[in-house]
Design an enzyme around this catalytic site. Structure first.
Site, PDB file in Angstrom:
ATOM      1  N   TYR A 282      27.577 -60.171 -44.719  1.00  0.00           N
ATOM      2  CA  TYR A 282      26.397 -60.045 -45.579  1.00  0.00           C
ATOM      3  C   TYR A 282      25.137 -60.041 -44.716  1.00  0.00           C
ATOM      4  CZ  TYR A 282      29.635 -61.311 -49.338  1.00  0.00           C
ATOM      5  OH  TYR A 282      30.691 -61.344 -50.211  1.00  0.00           O
TER       6      TYR A 282
ATOM      7  N   ASN B 243      28.208 -54.489 -57.902  1.00  0.00           N
ATOM      8  CA  ASN B 243      28.754 -53.161 -57.654  1.00  0.00           C
ATOM      9  C   ASN B 243      29.604 -52.708 -58.847  1.00  0.00           C
ATOM     10  OD1 ASN B 243      30.035 -50.874 -56.659  1.00  0.00           O
ATOM     11  ND2 ASN B 243      31.280 -51.982 -55.186  1.00  0.00           N
TER      12      ASN B 243
ATOM     13  N   CYS C  86      32.837 -52.778 -51.576  1.00  0.00           N
ATOM     14  CA  CYS C  86      32.225 -54.100 -51.424  1.00  0.00           C
ATOM     15  C   CYS C  86      33.192 -55.109 -50.815  1.00  0.00           C
ATOM     16  CB  CYS C  86      31.677 -54.611 -52.753  1.00  0.00           C
ATOM     17  SG  CYS C  86      32.845 -54.570 -54.112  1.00  0.00           S
ATOM     18  N   HIS C  87      34.493 -54.820 -50.879  1.00  0.00           N
ATOM     19  CA  HIS C  87      35.483 -55.720 -50.277  1.00  0.00           C
ATOM     20  C   HIS C  87      35.357 -55.756 -48.751  1.00  0.00           C
ATOM     21  CE1 HIS C  87      37.417 -51.737 -50.455  1.00  0.00           C
ATOM     22  NE2 HIS C  87      38.051 -52.103 -49.345  1.00  0.00           N
TER      23      HIS C  87
ATOM     24  N   GLU D 235      43.834 -52.058 -45.684  1.00  0.00           N
ATOM     25  CA  GLU D 235      43.058 -51.315 -44.696  1.00  0.00           C
ATOM     26  C   GLU D 235      43.233 -51.867 -43.280  1.00  0.00           C
ATOM     27  OE1 GLU D 235      39.020 -51.220 -46.077  1.00  0.00           O
ATOM     28  OE2 GLU D 235      39.545 -50.091 -47.873  1.00  0.00           O
TER      29      GLU D 235
END
Length: 154
Positions: A91, A112, A120-121, A151
């Site tokens: 952040y 979001n 946003c993850h 990912e």
């Protein structure tokens, strides 16, 4: 809430909202939620692209998005779109890039409307996962963990 499709995933049923051939929202529904076939060609495209991401975390979405939010939220969402699959930012890092505050970035992440597509993850706390969907624990963080592991960024 009215959905144009409900797509089963390993972590949730995704409630997909569209308007005028634009994706307007994705909601994480319980895995027990009944799925719903796409209502139209555009909702089918959205589902196909989400399935493409589930099969390949490097999949590049090309769906037109329609977001409504403050100018700051839209700047944060645009910055999140630039974070590649398998990478993360804190952040604070995102806040520094946007000349904002980490808390304001966190609030924009929580607001979001199109998670997964607007990733946003991929935004984490300085010392851990941070929050997800305005939650600091529980099922939302399990979804965030799943997406990051998918990912290979976990």
């Amino acid at each position: 809430m009215r959905y144009q499709a409900k797509l089963y995933t390993p972590f949730s049923v995704l409630g997909i909202r569209c308007a005028n051939d634009m994706l307007t929202g994705i909601d994480f529904l319980p895995v027990t939620e009944k799925t719903k076939a796409p209502e139209d060609v555009f909702a089918e495209q959205v589902c196909c692209q989400l399935i493409g991401y589930l099969e390949n975390p490097d999949y590049k979405f090309s769906i037109p998005l329609a977001t409504s939010g403050t100018p700051h939220q839209k700047r944060v969402w645009l910055a999140m779109l630039a974070i590649p699959s398998g990478k993360t930012k804190s952040y604070g890092e995102l806040a520094a890039e946007l000349h904002s505050g980490a808390q304001a970035v966190g609030q924009a992440c929580g607001a979001n409307p199109i998670p997964v597509v607007i990733p946003c993850h991929r935004v984490l706390g300085k010392t851990g996962l941070g929050g997800f969907m305005k939650h600091g624990s529980g099922a939302p963080l399990e979804i965030k963990r799943w997406l990051l592991a998918h990912e290979r960024a976990a």
